[in-house]
Design a protein around this motif. Structure first.
Motif, short mmCIF file in Angstrom:
data_model
loop_
_atom_site.label_atom_id
_atom_site.label_comp_id
_atom_site.label_asym_id
_atom_site.label_seq_id
_atom_site.Cartn_x
_atom_site.Cartn_y
_atom_site.Cartn_z
N ALA A 85 0.84 -1.35 -0.09
CA ALA A 85 0.11 -0.05 0.12
C ALA A 85 0.89 1.31 0.01
O ALA A 85 1.92 1.24 0.38
N ASP A 86 0.50 2.31 -0.62
CA ASP A 86 0.96 3.79 -0.35
C ASP A 86 1.30 3.85 0.84
O ASP A 86 0.44 3.58 2.08
N LEU A 87 2.08 4.61 1.41
CA LEU A 87 2.67 4.96 2.92
C LEU A 87 1.80 6.50 2.99
O LEU A 87 1.41 7.25 2.25
N THR A 88 1.17 6.40 4.12
CA THR A 88 0.59 7.91 4.80
C THR A 88 1.58 8.34 5.80
O THR A 88 2.01 7.58 6.95
N ILE A 89 2.16 9.54 5.52
CA ILE A 89 3.18 10.32 6.74
C ILE A 89 2.43 11.24 7.26
O ILE A 89 1.98 12.24 6.42
#
Length: 130
Positions: A85-89
């Motif tokens: 999955a995409d990272l959420t920062i």
């Protein structure tokens, strides 16, 4: 090097960004074909820099910041390159003044925290002398 894809939300204290570059074979932080979880600190640092730049649009010209220290870092995974999955920062400014800022950050994917910690940013190191 820009690792972030987009800012999804921000306000005076918090920024949330997303990134997909952790999956890229050409990611400049990869070593021996791997992207260790500690590299997530750079993703957080870039989110903090973007936050400072966005705030500067209303507060004046942006200033270069320096990552002075990183503390209480907890790695929940060994590597980021295997995260599908995409990272959420997320970076949240928890205190600061005109020169020193303390952020709390998390890097997550699909609702799971991958790493978290705190980072101190100094905007003008010459002001620290004396």
């Amino acid at each position: 090097m820009c690792l972030l894809d987009r800012v999804t939300q921000w306000d005076g204290t918090t920024i949330v960004c997303t990134a997909s570059s952790h999956r890229a074979l050409g990611n400049p932080l990869r070593a021996n074909g791997r992207l260790g979880a500690a590299c997530g600190v750079e993703y957080a640092a870039q989110a903090m820099a973007v936050h400072g730049s966005l705030l500067a649009q209303t507060d004046g010209a942006p200033r270069a910041g320096y990552l002075a220290s990183v503390r209480s870092v907890e790695l929940q995974v060994q590597r980021l390159d295997g995260v599908a999955a995409d990272l959420t920062i997320t970076a949240e400014r928890i205190t600061g003044d005109a020169n020193n800022i303390l952020y709390r950050f998390t890097v997550a994917a699909d609702g799971q925290t991958l790493l978290s910690g705190r980072a101190a940013v100094v905007l003008d190191a010459t002001l620290l002398r004396s």
